[in-house]
Design a protein around this motif. Structure first.
Motif, PDB file in Angstrom:
ATOM      1  N   TRP A 122       0.819  -1.227   0.000  1.00 19.00           N
ATOM      2  CA  TRP A 122       0.000   0.000   0.000  1.00 19.00           C
ATOM      3  C   TRP A 122       0.842   1.262   0.000  1.00 19.00           C
ATOM      4  O   TRP A 122       0.532   2.221  -0.695  1.00 19.00           O
ATOM      5  N   CYS A 123       1.867   1.267   0.845  1.00 14.04           N
ATOM      6  CA  CYS A 123       2.619   2.510   1.014  1.00 14.04           C
ATOM      7  C   CYS A 123       3.841   2.486   0.113  1.00 14.04           C
ATOM      8  O   CYS A 123       4.933   2.148   0.532  1.00 14.04           O
ATOM      9  N   LYS A 124       3.640   2.829  -1.138  1.00 21.75           N
ATOM     10  CA  LYS A 124       4.750   2.896  -2.071  1.00 21.75           C
ATOM     11  C   LYS A 124       5.536   4.170  -1.776  1.00 21.75           C
ATOM     12  O   LYS A 124       4.972   5.159  -1.314  1.00 21.75           O
ATOM     13  N   PRO A 125       6.836   4.158  -2.084  1.00 18.21           N
ATOM     14  CA  PRO A 125       7.577   5.413  -1.921  1.00 18.21           C
ATOM     15  C   PRO A 125       7.046   6.447  -2.911  1.00 18.21           C
ATOM     16  O   PRO A 125       6.459   6.086  -3.935  1.00 18.21           O
ATOM     17  N   ALA A 126       7.280   7.711  -2.607  1.00 14.28           N
ATOM     18  CA  ALA A 126       6.848   8.775  -3.523  1.00 14.28           C
ATOM     19  C   ALA A 126       7.668   8.671  -4.802  1.00 14.28           C
ATOM     20  O   ALA A 126       8.886   8.573  -4.754  1.00 14.28           O
ATOM     21  N   ARG A 127       7.002   8.668  -5.940  1.00 18.39           N
ATOM     22  CA  ARG A 127       7.728   8.571  -7.196  1.00 18.39           C
ATOM     23  C   ARG A 127       8.322   9.906  -7.578  1.00 18.39           C
ATOM     24  O   ARG A 127       7.762  10.948  -7.284  1.00 18.39           O
ATOM     25  N   PHE A 128       9.466   9.849  -8.256  1.00 17.40           N
ATOM     26  CA  PHE A 128      10.079  11.089  -8.747  1.00 17.40           C
ATOM     27  C   PHE A 128       9.248  11.641  -9.897  1.00 17.40           C
ATOM     28  O   PHE A 128       8.895  12.812  -9.913  1.00 17.40           O
TER      29      PHE A 128
ATOM     30  N   ASN B 260      15.751  18.741 -12.103  1.00 20.23           N
ATOM     31  CA  ASN B 260      15.088  18.891 -10.807  1.00 20.23           C
ATOM     32  C   ASN B 260      15.940  19.738  -9.851  1.00 20.23           C
ATOM     33  O   ASN B 260      15.424  20.623  -9.159  1.00 20.23           O
ATOM     34  N   ALA B 261      17.237  19.488  -9.839  1.00 19.82           N
ATOM     35  CA  ALA B 261      18.105  20.215  -8.915  1.00 19.82           C
ATOM     36  C   ALA B 261      18.119  21.698  -9.242  1.00 19.82           C
ATOM     37  O   ALA B 261      18.085  22.545  -8.356  1.00 19.82           O
ATOM     38  N   ILE B 262      18.146  22.033 -10.542  1.00 24.01           N
ATOM     39  CA  ILE B 262      18.311  23.438 -10.911  1.00 24.01           C
ATOM     40  C   ILE B 262      16.977  24.180 -10.985  1.00 24.01           C
ATOM     41  O   ILE B 262      16.856  25.297 -10.490  1.00 24.01           O
ATOM     42  N   THR B 263      15.957  23.538 -11.560  1.00 23.12           N
ATOM     43  CA  THR B 263      14.705  24.268 -11.752  1.00 23.12           C
ATOM     44  C   THR B 263      13.614  23.859 -10.767  1.00 23.12           C
ATOM     45  O   THR B 263      12.605  24.528 -10.645  1.00 23.12           O
ATOM     46  N   GLY B 264      13.801  22.723 -10.096  1.00 25.26           N
ATOM     47  CA  GLY B 264      12.729  22.227  -9.227  1.00 25.26           C
ATOM     48  C   GLY B 264      11.653  21.485 -10.006  1.00 25.26           C
ATOM     49  O   GLY B 264      10.741  20.933  -9.428  1.00 25.26           O
TER      50      GLY B 264
ATOM     51  N   VAL C  62      10.537  15.948 -14.725  1.00 35.01           N
ATOM     52  CA  VAL C  62      10.107  15.420 -16.018  1.00 35.01           C
ATOM     53  C   VAL C  62       9.156  14.258 -15.760  1.00 35.01           C
ATOM     54  O   VAL C  62       9.526  13.303 -15.082  1.00 35.01           O
ATOM     55  N   PRO C  63       7.916  14.343 -16.253  1.00 34.05           N
ATOM     56  CA  PRO C  63       6.981  13.250 -15.984  1.00 34.05           C
ATOM     57  C   PRO C  63       7.427  11.944 -16.638  1.00 34.05           C
ATOM     58  O   PRO C  63       8.232  11.938 -17.566  1.00 34.05           O
ATOM     59  N   SER C  64       6.851  10.870 -16.126  1.00 37.74           N
ATOM     60  CA  SER C  64       7.180   9.537 -16.615  1.00 37.74           C
ATOM     61  C   SER C  64       6.958   9.446 -18.127  1.00 37.74           C
ATOM     62  O   SER C  64       5.903   9.837 -18.635  1.00 37.74           O
ATOM     63  N   GLY C  65       7.934   8.951 -18.846  1.00 34.29           N
ATOM     64  CA  GLY C  65       7.794   8.744 -20.286  1.00 34.29           C
ATOM     65  C   GLY C  65       7.882  10.016 -21.112  1.00 34.29           C
ATOM     66  O   GLY C  65       7.645   9.997 -22.302  1.00 34.29           O
ATOM     67  N   LYS C  66       8.196  11.146 -20.471  1.00 28.69           N
ATOM     68  CA  LYS C  66       8.291  12.410 -21.211  1.00 28.69           C
ATOM     69  C   LYS C  66       9.750  12.830 -21.357  1.00 28.69           C
ATOM     70  O   LYS C  66      10.644  12.255 -20.742  1.00 28.69           O
ATOM     71  N   LEU C  67       9.962  13.859 -22.170  1.00 26.27           N
ATOM     72  CA  LEU C  67      11.313  14.351 -22.409  1.00 26.27           C
ATOM     73  C   LEU C  67      11.512  15.670 -21.673  1.00 26.27           C
ATOM     74  O   LEU C  67      10.544  16.346 -21.313  1.00 26.27           O
TER      75      LEU C  67
ATOM     76  N   CYS D 159      12.839  22.320 -20.681  1.00 23.15           N
ATOM     77  CA  CYS D 159      14.274  22.300 -20.415  1.00 23.15           C
ATOM     78  C   CYS D 159      15.032  21.602 -21.534  1.00 23.15           C
ATOM     79  O   CYS D 159      14.539  20.659 -22.141  1.00 23.15           O
ATOM     80  N   VAL D 160      16.229  22.105 -21.816  1.00 20.05           N
ATOM     81  CA  VAL D 160      17.147  21.405 -22.695  1.00 20.05           C
ATOM     82  C   VAL D 160      18.455  21.285 -21.931  1.00 20.05           C
ATOM     83  O   VAL D 160      18.939  22.260 -21.368  1.00 20.05           O
ATOM     84  N   VAL D 161      18.976  20.067 -21.861  1.00 20.35           N
ATOM     85  CA  VAL D 161      20.207  19.839 -21.112  1.00 20.35           C
ATOM     86  C   VAL D 161      21.312  19.475 -22.080  1.00 20.35           C
ATOM     87  O   VAL D 161      21.122  18.671 -22.981  1.00 20.35           O
ATOM     88  N   SER D 162      22.463  20.119 -21.882  1.00 14.43           N
ATOM     89  CA  SER D 162      23.605  19.811 -22.731  1.00 14.43           C
ATOM     90  C   SER D 162      24.831  19.614 -21.861  1.00 14.43           C
ATOM     91  O   SER D 162      25.023  20.317 -20.873  1.00 14.43           O
ATOM     92  N   ASN D 163      25.636  18.650 -22.247  1.00 11.17           N
ATOM     93  CA  ASN D 163      26.865  18.406 -21.506  1.00 11.17           C
ATOM     94  C   ASN D 163      27.874  19.519 -21.789  1.00 11.17           C
ATOM     95  O   ASN D 163      27.890  20.091 -22.877  1.00 11.17           O
ATOM     96  N   VAL D 164      28.711  19.785 -20.814  1.00  9.36           N
ATOM     97  CA  VAL D 164      29.667  20.878 -20.985  1.00  9.36           C
ATOM     98  C   VAL D 164      30.673  20.557 -22.090  1.00  9.36           C
ATOM     99  O   VAL D 164      31.098  21.434 -22.849  1.00  9.36           O
ATOM    100  N   GLY D 165      31.025  19.294 -22.201  1.00 10.93           N
ATOM    101  CA  GLY D 165      31.918  18.879 -23.287  1.00 10.93           C
ATOM    102  C   GLY D 165      31.285  19.144 -24.642  1.00 10.93           C
ATOM    103  O   GLY D 165      31.966  19.539 -25.597  1.00 10.93           O
TER     104      GLY D 165
END
Lengths: 331, 289, 445
Positions: A323-329, C244-248, C251-256, C262-268
């Motif tokens: 029931w108590c799943k962790p909060a998903r990211f 998440n760290a920078i903007t709070g 990204v929802p599940s299965g989304k970009l 947001c667009v993320v690019s590596n510094v290299g």
């Protein structure tokens, strides 16, 4: 040149191991063992030794001859079970052989029957304790009174725990908690905290338990959720009852310091295998344990209810995990 | 002593029981499923292993399919074999389809000594996972990984990974050719082939589709796709595609000429009388002595 | 100080090669240029055996949508065009080139001058990124021109530069920031222009105080570049965690990332973008760390390496023989990198390191029963239950694992890293994801 190894990532590990966790728990139990030996002397030492010894032996025998798997007695989990079982019995001489039976049941039925460490649904030490409590009710509820330091024998006076005395006293006509305490000269709160009450090996000193619990918290073996919610809910529930009728119910501070609440909340209920995993589930689990303990203490036939409360909550652990799943990211 | 408590208990339980009995009766009537009793009978005859070899979800589903279709065309229970087919045919009242018995064949000869380990695998013991990770311990990206995904898939305990060769081996007495291992193998190493007379079979024990020179680097008995066997075969049963020879078991007459011709010893002939068998199992030795 | 919302672990960061300045790796006799160095379909070879090629000449053309151009990293003659085994033993289409001298294409500006102004339009920038074969260098090698073509109806609000380098050991980003801060900032300005976003945020973990300082100094000279020091925690460099760290935002599940603007690019990558846009240099080189605890300080290197050089060659040049107790040689970091089985395999665009790990550290501990401690769950940055996936996958219940969001997993390895029972959790989850994807693909048909 040796062959290069290949595996999936990650290629490094935190060095955390089951063995380390179990031995940390054993470390945390040492203060209690020392207090028990100080108060109950040789008996305490013998009971602990027999309990641990039988647990190790049973695990080794079952793994060697029945499961036919490499032995895992070095992982320290059998020692934890043995010590906790010993901490749950009174330090009388006859317990030395009774605890051996308890250890057999704890390891054999409580743990190995399910497939060993990690597979048991109930806390094995409590399974052993409840088995002994039902099979040997008199021996299990007769406690030697605490007298001088490190006594070599304890055949002198024996009696019940403060909880038992109060429960028994309240059955008399017109008795109140206060009158029972006054009549029987029960120890003060401070004495109870430091360790001056009749009780099982591990229940004597709340201070020793706290030292062990703080060590476990610092080494991240346990989190605060279960102990705090267990003790907190017991305190609140007992407090409500006490406010309603201080004559019939014990005050909340005495409630949480006497009996096995501290030991149960810090060491038994927090057993990783039988407690839920997510934080919210752990809070529910702890509250359930606390409430059940107070209900059994006040309205059940036993003066103490911690073991039953934890075992009952163990049985709902799989449900709580579901029931108590962790909060998903990512929602 | 008063009898009323006993009486009350008996009454309460009795009435409750009666009420539930009535409810149960009506519910059972309402939700009754009328099913052809033949399905039960056929399901009884089927092996009941629910291996899925027939392509259905289980034996029950297969029985339903039999009854629905009314005959056995295109449906066969590989696990049960001809015996079960006869019984099902009798129940359905149709002719049993005579299917050639088959057996799972592991088409890889790269045992530890022939395809030596070039690295050591230390991850999850699952072929599909290791296959997604890299080429494998021998460096051959087509051969048996020996991590036992087929063993896990087999319901009949008929396939085992030989610890000495590191290759899966089929117990042909136990194998019912359900095809579970074929599906489980991520590299398509296992194939269902005709069981053959007296269990005699000739097949290319290699699945490597790389160029010969590259394939040889990872395994000394790899098929190099030279095509000698194809030219030798009097029946045209062998063809070479993607550097890999394949023997069509329906055409092969088991003359074993190809076995002798193969320069890398990748063609295996099994269960033949001694001399040939010995050569086949030790292909490194020259064949035409 | 900011960090991402949940989970994460703190492995020892072992940044022991930060002192080594970037050196140019010498040219070998032969290079092998794989045709799929990027996410997606392989490029199509457009040269033939015997052709003479110059450094930077287009040799593999992107014909599919998800594909990137491949250029010759050396000048010389095409020796053959046939599959080559990559470092993991898998054959990939490749072009073998025998090196003769080092003659570059004429349009490439090889002077050390820094060119600041860029007057290209956003569309032209994207076209040039495609032409120069730029891909993301953070690990996924996602073709840059696809990332910077914002789909219709979506709008980029944040450009986030991933300079987190949260993987232990790796120092290539560290060195690039120390040595090429100005080029990076110009590259960021170009990307900002391509996206039309007001601000770009550079996320750097606080275990790199020097690069933070250097970048902060440099950013003052540029408009709309903000350096954001982050609290050290793995996997901060994972795209979703960094956003998440920078903007709070999450990204929802299965989304970009673009779905949350947001667009993320590596510094290299930004450095490569600078070189491609301002200097016309295609992506034929990358910065590669050679490191490991067993190596001496002198053996630690940060190289600028042409693609297509074999890993074995790099190891030989950098340290000679592999140490006798070598357990694994990893391409990438120890948390998400891949253990190599074939050191004859060539490097590719996304290569970031050669990490040599001791046998004792590389060997996994013996597996024991799960004690349900919940450490995997607490470590999971996606809020999943790895222990549950483990049992579901082992019992073949892939769809149930899917219902528990197994596809959210970013395979960061935190669960296996923290598991006291040494369960191969990450392996099992990867297997479960693959199987589930196969089931889903079969259902679609």
């Amino acid at each position: 040149m040796k062959l290069l190894k290949v595996s999936g990532s990650p290629h490094v590990h935190s060095d955390e191991s089951t063995k380390k966790i179990m031995w940390r728990v054993n470390m945390a139990l040492v203060p209690m063992l020392l207090v028990a030996i100080a108060f109950y002397g040789l008996n305490a030492l013998l009971i602990s030794a027999v309990s641990v010894g039988v647990c190790l032996l049973v695990q080794w025998l079952i793994e060697k001859f029945m499961l036919k798997t490499p032995t895992t007695i070095c992982d320290g989990s059998a020692v934890v079970t043995g010590l906790l079982l010993a901490f749950n019995v009174p330090a009388t001489a006859e317990m030395i052989w009774i605890v051996a039976i308890g250890a057999l049941v704890a390891m054999g039925i409580g743990k190995m029957a399910f497939g060993g460490l990690g597979k048991n649904p109930f806390n094995p030490a409590l399974v052993g304790r409840v088995f002994m409590l039902i099979s040997f009710p008199v021996q299990m509820t007769t406690w030697p009174t605490v007298g001088k330091w490190f006594p070599m024998s304890l055949d002198t006076v024996s009696g019940a725990t403060p909880l038992g005395i109060i429960k028994e006293g309240l059955t008399h006509e017109g008795a109140t908690v206060q009158s029972v305490i006054a009549e029987n000269g029960l120890p003060s709160l401070w004495e109870i905290f430091l360790g001056h009450m009749g009780g099982s090996l591990g229940e004597i000193s709340a201070l020793a338990i706290l030292i062990g619990a703080i060590y476990l918290l610092c080494t991240k073996v346990i989190s605060w959720h279960i102990p705090v919610s267990f003790i907190g809910s017991a305190f609140v529930f007992a407090g409500i009852l006490w406010l309603v009728n201080p004559d019939q119910y014990i005050d909340p501070l005495t409630t949480i310091l006497t009996g096995g609440i501290m030991l149960g909340a810090c060491f038994m209920a927090t057993d990783m295998v039988t407690s839920p995993m997510s934080k919210s589930a752990q809070l529910i689990f702890g509250c359930g344990c606390g409430l059940l303990t107070i209900i059994i203490r006040n309205w059940g036939s036993y003066p103490e209810g911690v073991s039953f409360a934890i075992l009952l909550m163990n049985s709902v652990t799989p449900l709580l995990n579901r029931w108590c799943k962790p909060a998903r990211f990512a929602k | 002593m008063s009898f009323s408590p006993i009486l009350i208990a008996v009454l309460v339980l009795g009435v409750t029981g009666a009420v539930f009995a009535v409810v149960l009766y009506f519910v059972a009537q309402k939700f009754k499923v009328i099913e052809d009793p033949l399905i039960d009978e056929i399901a009884e005859v089927l092996p009941g292993a629910n291996c899925g070899g027939c392509g259905k979800a289980g034996c029950r589903a297969m029985a339903e399919a039999f009854v629905k279709q009314g005959n056995m065309d295109g449906l066969s229970c590989p696990a049960g074999g001809p015996a079960v087919a006869q019984k099902v045919a009798a129940l359905l009242g149709c002719a049993a389809e005579a299917a050639e018995p088959k057996v799972a064949v592991v088409r890889c000869g790269g045992s530890c000594d022939k395809a030596t380990s070039k690295n050591s695998y230390d991850g999850l013991q699952d072929c599909a996972f290791a296959n997604s990770l890299y080429a494998g311990e021998s460096g051959c990206a087509f051969g048996c990984l020996g991590l036992g995904s087929c063993v896990k898939a087999c319901q009949f305990d008929a396939i085992k990974v030989n610890p000495e060769t590191g290759i899966a081996e089929v117990d042909e007495d136990k194998c019912v050719a359900c095809g579970a291992c074929v599906k489980a193998c991520p590299r398509g190493v296992i194939e269902l082939r005709n069981k053959g007379k007296q269990n005699r079979r000739v097949y290319v024990a290699c699945n490597n589709k790389e160029k010969g020179s590259i394939a040889k680097k990872s395994c000394s008995v790899a098929c190099i796709g030279c095509g000698k066997c194809m030219k030798t075969c009097p029946f045209g049963a062998i063809k070479v595609e993607n550097n890999l020879a394949y023997i069509d078991y329906n055409v092969c007459k088991m003359c074993r000429k190809c076995v002798a011709e193969c320069p890398s010893g990748s063609i295996h002939a099994v269960n033949f009388p001694q001399p040939v068998k010995k050569e086949a199992s030790e292909p490194a030795a020259p064949v035409n002595q | 100080m900011k960090t991402f919302a949940m989970g994460g672990v703190h492995p020892n960061d072992n940044k022991i090669s930060t002192h080594a300045a970037i050196e140019q790796f010498p040219l070998p006799k032969q290079v092998v240029v794989l045709m799929n160095q990027h996410l997606g379909a392989p490029a199509t070879p457009i040269v033939n055996k015997g052709d003479k090629v110059k450094t930077g000449q287009l040799i593999g053309e992107a014909q599919a949508f998800m594909c990137a151009n491949v250029h010759s990293p050396v000048s010389g003659t095409v020796a053959k065009i046939e599959p080559c085994k990559d470092p993991f033993g898998l054959a990939k289409p490749a072009i073998y080139i025998d090196v003769e001298g080092d003659e570059w294409m004429d349009d490439i500006d090889r002077t050390p001058d820094i060119k600041k102004e860029c007057d290209l339009t956003p569309a032209e920038i994207v076209a040039k990124l495609k032409e120069k074969g730029i891909v993301g260098l953070g690990g996924a090698t996602f073709p840059a021109h696809i990332k910077y073509s914002i789909p219709e109806g979506k709008k980029a609000e944040y450009l986030i530069i991933n300079a987190v380098e949260c993987e232990p050991y790796l120092t290539s980003d560290h060195r690039v920031m120390m040595e090429h801060a100005e080029e990076i900032c110009i590259g960021i300005s170009i990307l900002r222009k391509a996206l039309g976003v007001p601000n770009a945020y550079i996320g750097i973990e606080n275990n790199k105080p020097e690069p933070i300082r250097v970048m902060q100094e440099m950013a003052k000279n540029f408009e709309g570049i903000i350096v954001e020091p982050l609290k050290m925690k793995y996997p901060q460099g994972a795209e979703k965690q960094l956003i998440n760290a920078i903007t709070g935002r999450r990204v929802p599940s299965g989304k970009l990332p673009i779905d949350v603007g947001c667009v993320v690019s590596n510094v290299g990558t930004t450095f490569a973008v600078y070189e491609a846009i301002q200097k016309n240099k295609p992506l034929i080189e990358n910065i590669l760390t050679v490191t490991g605890k067993m190596l001496t300080k002198e053996q630690q290197h940060n190289y600028q390496v042409r693609i297509g050089i074999s890993y074995g060659e790099i190891v030989r040049h950098a340290i000679g023989e592999l140490p006798p107790t070598t357990g694994k040689v990893i391409s990438g970091g120890p948390m998400m990198g891949k253990a190599m089985s074939n050191l004859d395999g060539p490097t590719v665009k996304g290569a970031s390191s050669v990490l040599i790990i001791d046998e004792s550290e590389a060997t996994r501990g013996e597996e024991s029963n799960c004690i349900r401690c919940g450490k995997c769950m607490n470590a999971c940055p996606m809020g999943l239950e790895p222990y549950l996936f483990s049992s579901l996958v082992n019992n073949g219940k892939y769809e149930e694992a899917g219902a528990n969001n197994i596809l959210d997993c970013i395979e960061c390895g935190c669960c296996l890293y923290s598991c006291p029972a040494n369960k191969p959790l990450t392996d099992e989850i990867r297997l479960g994801k693959n199987k589930l994807r196969m089931i889903m693909a079969a259902k679609k048909k």
